[in-house]
Motif scaffolding. Sequence first.
Motif, short mmCIF file in Angstrom:
data_model
loop_
_atom_site.label_atom_id
_atom_site.label_comp_id
_atom_site.label_asym_id
_atom_site.label_seq_id
_atom_site.Cartn_x
_atom_site.Cartn_y
_atom_site.Cartn_z
N MET A 139 0.69 -1.24 0.03
CA MET A 139 0.02 -0.17 0.06
C MET A 139 0.79 1.16 -0.02
O MET A 139 0.46 2.23 -0.64
N LYS A 140 1.99 1.04 0.62
CA LYS A 140 2.85 2.17 0.76
C LYS A 140 3.33 2.50 -0.64
O LYS A 140 3.39 3.83 -1.02
N LYS A 141 3.40 1.68 -1.63
CA LYS A 141 3.83 1.76 -2.91
C LYS A 141 2.86 2.78 -3.70
O LYS A 141 3.15 3.48 -4.39
N GLU A 142 1.38 2.44 -3.46
CA GLU A 142 0.49 2.85 -4.15
C GLU A 142 0.60 4.37 -3.77
O GLU A 142 0.36 5.29 -4.47
N VAL A 143 0.64 4.76 -2.35
CA VAL A 143 0.51 6.16 -1.95
C VAL A 143 1.69 6.94 -2.41
O VAL A 143 1.66 7.77 -3.09
N LEU A 144 3.03 6.28 -2.70
CA LEU A 144 4.17 6.97 -2.97
C LEU A 144 4.03 7.06 -4.43
O LEU A 144 4.43 7.93 -5.20
N ALA A 145 3.32 6.06 -5.18
CA ALA A 145 3.17 6.06 -6.60
C ALA A 145 2.64 7.34 -7.26
O ALA A 145 3.03 8.07 -8.25
N ASN A 146 1.59 7.83 -6.51
CA ASN A 146 0.62 9.00 -6.82
C ASN A 146 0.34 9.90 -5.92
O ASN A 146 -0.57 9.83 -5.22
N PHE A 147 1.51 11.01 -5.68
CA PHE A 147 1.34 11.72 -4.67
C PHE A 147 1.29 13.21 -5.12
O PHE A 147 2.01 13.72 -5.62
N PRO A 148 -0.17 13.72 -5.31
CA PRO A 148 -0.51 14.85 -6.03
C PRO A 148 0.30 16.22 -5.43
O PRO A 148 0.15 17.08 -5.99
N TYR A 149 0.04 16.20 -3.99
CA TYR A 149 0.49 17.45 -3.46
C TYR A 149 2.09 17.69 -3.30
O TYR A 149 2.62 17.73 -2.28
N THR A 150 2.30 17.97 -4.62
CA THR A 150 4.08 18.12 -4.43
C THR A 150 4.54 19.56 -3.76
O THR A 150 5.76 19.32 -3.39
N ASP A 151 3.77 20.22 -3.47
CA ASP A 151 4.16 21.47 -2.62
C ASP A 151 4.08 21.23 -1.07
O ASP A 151 4.54 21.89 -0.42
N LEU A 152 3.69 20.22 -0.86
CA LEU A 152 3.49 19.64 0.72
C LEU A 152 4.84 19.68 1.31
O LEU A 152 5.01 20.14 2.43
N THR A 153 5.81 19.32 0.61
CA THR A 153 7.26 19.05 1.12
C THR A 153 7.64 20.44 1.66
O THR A 153 8.19 20.79 2.54
N VAL A 154 7.32 21.51 0.70
CA VAL A 154 7.72 22.98 0.91
C VAL A 154 7.14 23.45 2.09
O VAL A 154 7.49 24.05 2.96
N VAL A 155 5.69 23.12 2.38
CA VAL A 155 4.95 23.61 3.47
C VAL A 155 5.70 23.21 4.67
O VAL A 155 5.81 23.60 5.75
N ALA A 156 5.78 21.76 4.63
CA ALA A 156 6.49 21.12 5.88
C ALA A 156 7.84 21.95 6.10
O ALA A 156 8.18 22.04 7.35
N PHE A 157 8.54 22.13 5.01
CA PHE A 157 10.05 22.84 5.32
C PHE A 157 9.55 24.21 6.16
O PHE A 157 10.49 24.73 6.92
N VAL A 158 8.71 24.95 5.49
CA VAL A 158 8.46 26.38 5.87
C VAL A 158 8.13 26.26 7.43
O VAL A 158 8.48 26.94 8.22
N ILE A 159 7.25 25.18 7.63
CA ILE A 159 6.68 25.08 9.10
C ILE A 159 7.89 24.64 9.93
O ILE A 159 7.85 25.33 11.22
N PHE A 160 8.66 23.60 9.70
CA PHE A 160 9.89 23.30 10.54
C PHE A 160 10.70 24.51 10.62
O PHE A 160 11.27 24.82 11.91
N LEU A 161 11.05 25.27 9.64
CA LEU A 161 12.01 26.25 9.90
C LEU A 161 11.24 27.40 10.79
O LEU A 161 12.19 27.82 11.65
N GLY A 162 10.07 27.70 10.40
CA GLY A 162 9.41 28.76 11.36
C GLY A 162 9.60 28.32 12.70
O GLY A 162 9.90 29.13 13.70
N LEU A 163 9.33 26.80 13.11
CA LEU A 163 9.31 26.34 14.25
C LEU A 163 10.80 26.80 14.94
O LEU A 163 10.94 27.13 16.19
N PHE A 164 11.77 26.38 14.22
CA PHE A 164 13.04 26.28 14.70
C PHE A 164 13.32 27.68 15.06
O PHE A 164 14.15 28.11 16.12
N LEU A 165 13.34 28.56 14.04
CA LEU A 165 13.79 30.11 14.17
C LEU A 165 12.78 30.72 15.45
O LEU A 165 13.39 31.55 16.13
N SER A 166 11.83 30.30 15.61
CA SER A 166 10.68 30.86 16.60
C SER A 166 11.22 30.61 17.93
O SER A 166 11.30 31.29 19.15
N VAL A 167 11.73 29.17 18.17
CA VAL A 167 12.15 28.84 19.36
C VAL A 167 13.49 29.43 19.50
O VAL A 167 13.80 29.87 20.77
N ILE A 168 14.38 29.48 18.66
CA ILE A 168 15.65 30.53 18.88
C ILE A 168 15.14 31.89 19.61
O ILE A 168 15.76 32.51 20.19
#
Lengths: 57, 715, 71
Positions: free
Chosen positions: A1-30
Motif C-alpha cells: 500500500m505504501k507503494k500505491e501512496v508513493l506512486a501517485n502523490f499529487p501534493y508536491t508542494d506539501l514538502t515545501v510547506v513542511a519545510f516552512v513550518i519546520f524552519l518557522g518553528l526552529f527560528l521561533s524557538v531560537i
Amino acid sequence: MKKEVLANFPYTDLTVVAFVIFLGLFLSVIYWLFLRKGSAKFYEEAQLSSLSEGEKL
Amino acid sequence: MSNEASLNLESFSYNDAIVRKFVYATMLWGVVALLLGVTIAFQLASWKVNLGIPWLTFGRLRPLHTNAAIFAFVGNLIFGAIYYSTQRLLKTRIFSDLLGNIHFWMWQLIIVSAAISLPLGYTTGKEYAELEWPIDIAITVCWVIFAVNFFGMFHKRREKHIYVAIWFYIATILTVAVLHIVNSLELPVSLMKSYSLYAGVQDALIQWWYGHNAVAFFLTTPFLGLMYYFVPKAVNRPVYSYRLSIIHFWSLVFMYIWAGPHHLLYSSLPEWVQTVGMVFSVALWMPSWGGMINGLLTMRGAWDRVRREAVLKFMAIGLTFYGMSTFEGPLLAIKSVNNLAHFTDWVVGHVHSGTIGFNYMMVSAVLYFLVPKLWKTKLYSEGLATFQFWTATIGLVLYITSMWTAGITQSLMWRAIDGNGNLVYPNFIETVIKIVPMYWVRASGGTLVLTGFIVMVYNLLKTIQTAPKEAFVEDVYQAPSLASLKSTEEHSEGFHRKLEGLPAIFAVLALIAILVGSMVEILPSFLSDKFIAKNALVKPYSPLELTGRDLYIKEGCYTCHSQMIRPMADEKLRYGNVSSSAEHIYDHPFQWGSRRIGPDLLRVGGKYSNMWHYRHMYNPREVTKGSIMPVFTWLFKNKIDYNSLRKKMKVMKALGVPYTDSELENSVSDAKAQASKIMKDLNETGNVSMKQENKEIIALIAYLQRLGTDMGGKK
Amino acid sequence: MKALYFLIPVASCLALVFLGLFIWANKNNQYDDLDTPANRMLLDDELLVVKNNIDIDKNKDKNIKQQKEKK
C-alpha cells in the motif's frame, strides 16, 4: 500500500510547506529563548529555582 | 617496583611549530573549500553563475570543492591535531622534525596541484579520487612520510599505555593507505591522463568501498580520536567510560569496512553483496552512538560551561550532529528507504549534516582550543565565537532541511505514476524547476556557514596577534623513560618493545610495497577477459566514442547525470530497460554517477537527434526551458585531440578491452569517418557549417548517441 | 563480480591486521588498567619543568596595548 501512496502523490508542494513550518518553528524557538528581552535573566533565575527554599516570596 | 634513584628522567619538548603550520593551513583552505561550496551551490540555483567559463563550471568545481573540503580543510586539521595530541599522549616528540616539514609542504603542494589540475579538466572521473596519477603517487609518498613520523613515536614513547585516541589514529593511517592505493590503481595514458584498472561493476564496487571508507577513516575515525583527546581536555574531566571507548573503537573498525555497498543498492551489484552492505551499515549505528554517548557524557558536570565557552559549544553540537548523521546514515542504507532517497538531494543533505555538523564543528572546536594554547594567549573574543556558532548552526539547519525537502519532493515526482500506468511528470525538467527554490535556501545556508568561518579566522588571527614572544620557545617537560619504569620484563614484552622501533617503520613501508606490488601482479589476471561474463551484444567504444567519453568525464557530466537504471517501474518508463552488469564491462572508469540533478543518461542513445544534442550543449535552455545546466560553448571551438587517440586505445587494450590490431592502426581514420557522418547529418538537418567536423562537440555527440544502444535501447 | 575475489581478501587481511593488533594489545597489558589512562591524560602539565613565566591573562591585555601603541 505504501507503494500505491508513493506512486501517485499529487501534493508536491506539501514538502515545501513542511519545510516552512519546520524552519518557522526552529527560528521561533531560537527567538523565544534567546532574543526576547529579559529571557536571559528569566532562565538564569529558573536554573537556580530548585536551589531556593522559597525566600523570594 | 623501581625506586626513585633508578628512574631515568629524560627532558624533552614537543614540536608545536609543525602544529602551528597545520593550523594556518586549515584556516586558509577552510575558507577556500567553503567558498567553493557556496559558489557551486549558487551555480545550481542559477546557471548564470557558471559564467560560461570552462574552468568555473559546476562539473569542474564540484570535485575541487569535495577534494578541498576533505583533503585540504579537514586533512590539514587532522594532521596538526594528531601531531599535537599524539606527542602529548605518548610523551615524546614527533619522530623527525625534518619529515614533519616535508609532510607539511608536500601536502600543500598536493593541494595546489589539485587546485590547478581539476578546473583544467584533468580528472579520473571517480568521486573523491579525481586527482590524476602523478598526484596520487605524491599523496602516497606524503602519507608514508606521515606514517613514519607517527609510528616512529612509539619506540621513543615514555608512556606504556596507548590511549584510545591513538588507536583511532592508527586505524586511520593504516586503512587510508590501503584504500587510496587500491582505488587509485590506474594505467597512465599521458602525464595527466589515466584509465582506471577496473571497469563497470568491479569499478563501482571498489570505488564505493573506497568512497565510504574514506568517510569512515578520514572524516570519522580521526575525529573520534580527536574527540577522545580534546573533549576531556576541554572540560578537564576523564572520558565517561574508558571501557566503552575501547569497545567503541574495535567494533567500529571491524564493521565500517563492510558498509560500502550501501551506495550501490538496486544497482547491478549482486543481491547478497547489497544485503551485506545494508546489514553492516545498520549495525554500525550502535558503535557510532556508543562513541557519541561517551563524548557527550564526558561533558557531564560541565554543562554550565557549555553556555560560556565556545570550545564546548562546538563540541556539544558537533557530537550531537554526529549522532544524528550516524542515525540518518543507517536509515538511508535500508533498501526501502534507499529506494526513495538514492540519487536525490537527501543524500547531499546527509553528507553535509555529517561534514558541516560533525567535521566543521569539531574543526572549529579544536581550533578554538589549540590556538590559545599554541600561542600562549587567550581567545580574542568569545562573543565572535558565539556568533560563529549561531550562524553555522542556522546555516546548517537551512542546508539540511532544504535538501530533505528537495530530495523527497523530487523523488516523489519521479516515481509518480497515474492510473493509466503513465508517468505523472514525464518531463524531468518539471522536477528540477520544483526544487530550485530549495537550492536558493541551501546556498544561503551555506553562505552563513562560510560567514561564520571567516569570523572565526578573524578571531583566531587577532588572537595570534596577542601572542607573547615566549610562545615560540618550546616548553621543556620531564618524564622517566619507559625502560627505566619496568622492573622485570617478560620475554614477550621485550620482543614487542624492540618491534616497536625502526623495524615497525620498515614493516609499514614493506606492507605498502607488498600491497602495491601484489596489486599490479594479481589484478590483471583477475580482471582479464577470461573472467568476464561477456555478452556478445556489448561492444567496446569506437575511437570517436572513446574520445567523447573522455570529454564527458573531463567536463564532469557525471556530477549531475547518472548512468544506472534501477529495477523500478517508474525508472523503466522514464529511462528504459534496467542496467545489466554486462553492458558496463568496458567502462574504465564506470560512470554510474551518484546524483540526478539532470536525468539518467544510460539509454540516451538514439532518444534525441544529433541536432538536439548540438543545440543542447551550446545552450541547454534552447531545447529545455528552465534548465539549470551550464553552457558548454568551448566544445564548439576546441578541436578533437586525434594525436592521443592511438595511445588511449592501446592502454584500453592493455586493460582488457578487446580492440583488434587493425582497429588500433585505423583508429584516427575510423574516428574521422564517424565524425564526418555526424557532421553530414548536422549540416543537412541544422545547417551547421562543415568546419565543425573536427570539433570536440562531434565526439561528445558520438558518445551520447552510443549510450545504452547495445542492450535494450534504440539505435 | 570478480572484484569480490580481491576485495574480500583485502578487507579480511585488514581485519586480521586489526585482530592481531587487538591480541597484541591484550598481551601487552594495555587493557589491564582501564581507569588510570582516562585521568592521566589530563595531567600533562605536571610534567612541565621549565615554564616560560607567561601569565596569559595579564599578557593578553599587555599585548593588545602594545598593538594599539604601535599603530
